[in-house]
Scaffold this active site. Sequence first.
Site, mmCIF file in Angstrom:
data_model
loop_
_atom_site.group_PDB
_atom_site.id
_atom_site.type_symbol
_atom_site.label_atom_id
_atom_site.label_comp_id
_atom_site.label_asym_id
_atom_site.label_seq_id
_atom_site.Cartn_x
_atom_site.Cartn_y
_atom_site.Cartn_z
ATOM 1 N N LYS A 204 47.492 176.698 38.604
ATOM 2 C CA LYS A 204 48.419 177.788 38.897
ATOM 3 C C LYS A 204 49.852 177.291 39.043
ATOM 4 O O LYS A 204 50.099 176.093 39.094
ATOM 5 C CB LYS A 204 47.965 178.544 40.137
ATOM 6 C CG LYS A 204 46.463 178.794 40.201
ATOM 7 C CD LYS A 204 45.906 179.679 39.092
ATOM 8 C CE LYS A 204 44.396 179.786 39.242
ATOM 9 N NZ LYS A 204 43.762 180.818 38.468
HETATM 10 C C1 LIG Z 1 42.411 181.287 39.072
HETATM 11 C C2 LIG Z 1 42.182 182.724 39.215
HETATM 12 C C3 LIG Z 1 41.470 183.243 40.305
HETATM 13 C C4 LIG Z 1 40.766 182.381 41.287
HETATM 14 O O1 LIG Z 1 41.562 181.552 42.021
HETATM 15 P P1 LIG Z 1 40.891 180.252 42.721
HETATM 16 O O2 LIG Z 1 41.967 179.763 43.626
HETATM 17 O O3 LIG Z 1 40.530 179.303 41.645
HETATM 18 O O4 LIG Z 1 39.691 180.737 43.481
HETATM 19 C C5 LIG Z 1 41.353 184.618 40.424
HETATM 20 N N1 LIG Z 1 41.884 185.437 39.500
HETATM 21 C C6 LIG Z 1 42.559 184.986 38.433
HETATM 22 C C7 LIG Z 1 43.146 185.964 37.477
HETATM 23 C C8 LIG Z 1 42.718 183.613 38.240
HETATM 24 O O5 LIG Z 1 43.367 183.162 37.169
#
Ligand SMILES: *Cc1c(COP(=O)(O)O)cnc(C)c1O
Length: 417
Positions: A204
């Site tokens: 992210k």
């Molecule tokens: C990465 C992601 C998640 C989950 O986040 P985590 O921190 O990995 O649990 C949820 N929704 C979307 C759209 C994502 O890209």
Amino acid sequence: MDEILAINGGKPVREKPLLSAYPGASLYGEEEKKALMEVVDRKSPFRYYGFDVANKVAAFEKMLRDKTGSKYALGVTSGTAALVVAMKALGIGPGDKVIVPSNTFLATPGAVITAGAVPVFADVDDSMNINPTEIERLCDSYTKAVITVPILGNPCEMDKITAAAKKCNIAVIEDIAQSSGSKYKGRYCGSFGDVGCFSLQMNKILTTGDGGAIITNNDIVYERAVRYHDQGMFREREGFLSMNAEDDIFVGQNYRMSELTGAVALEQLKKLDYIIENLRRIKKIIKDQIKDIDGISFRRIVDEDGDTGGTLFMMLPDEKLSVKFSEALTAENISCGRLYGGRPVYTLPQIFNQKTVDRNGFPFNQFSEKIEYTMGMCPYVEEHLPKNATIMLNPLLTEKDTEDIVKGIRKVAKYIL
Ligand SMILES: *Cc1c(COP(=O)(O)O)cnc(C)c1O
């Protein structure tokens, strides 16, 4: 012909692959180190008590509140946890439906199922985000919320979405896991709905390896979220369970953020503007120089000034060409992928076949009519998502890197499109 594609044995445009697109992690430095060591030196890695708590999680929450203009923020352990906490705080559970876009990561419908509700899939439009008109079409008496997902930096049309949700009397949850820092009409995504959910996972914009947060303006939702994420507890300021809350008690979970995570999350959040500025600048340079190429088009960016700029999301004439194009470009050492393998999330076998961890197909067995997912149920996403070819950008890419990306795209396009 002086050029041969690298995939056919020619010389690649670049000798070495581009810097991997881990925007937050690539900016790790002295700031993160110092903040982390402060927590270690104090021997106080738990947010609610210890020898000498540095209150890093609280400081991260304060900065997130101030930045997004939200009344409340709460650090949690992941983006998935943020979604589950959001739904539980809103009172969503067995027997409820939640509208989810068909173009998203598995975690979005997965969190709905973990919360005990079932996902109903909405088609996307040319932005590749949820088509706002789908909300009214899909809403029935079981529907309690819609989750919007700004995919790879592109904000959702929040005015249309909040208006439709209001008409249907359902909550809006913004899953902005991929799009921290994105804005719609000048306002931060995540702050439009009832709850906004952030992720701090490695891929992210900002990262602590794993981590997440929610934001909300609603007093009751916040209070329920705090308690649900902390074993349902009422804590006094010093961090101990209050004993006079018998009327409102419920059983919760543990999704608490540690001080080690909070320390890094705070330093990462301070770098958000720098990251976004650079991603936008880099993306604009590249996009301007390839927009004349026949056969490459782009998804509609809902708000150009609010796009995080982290992703060059190209659309090719068909799926076959997108596979060939991305493989050839990757061979030129310009890593190009296909978002979700070009597949809508409901086509993943565990979702399509409703394989949950629980007995008797719970929570899909909570409805008198059968919930069914079928191919063809979201025609736009099925037709267009397979055509994507996607380059993830890093805020530290140099001028030479961006030139190489343009050169690579033009070279591959010339031979393949
Ligand atoms: C990465 C992601 C998640 C989950 O986040 P985590 O921190 O990995 O649990 C949820 N929704 C979307 C759209 C994502 O890209």
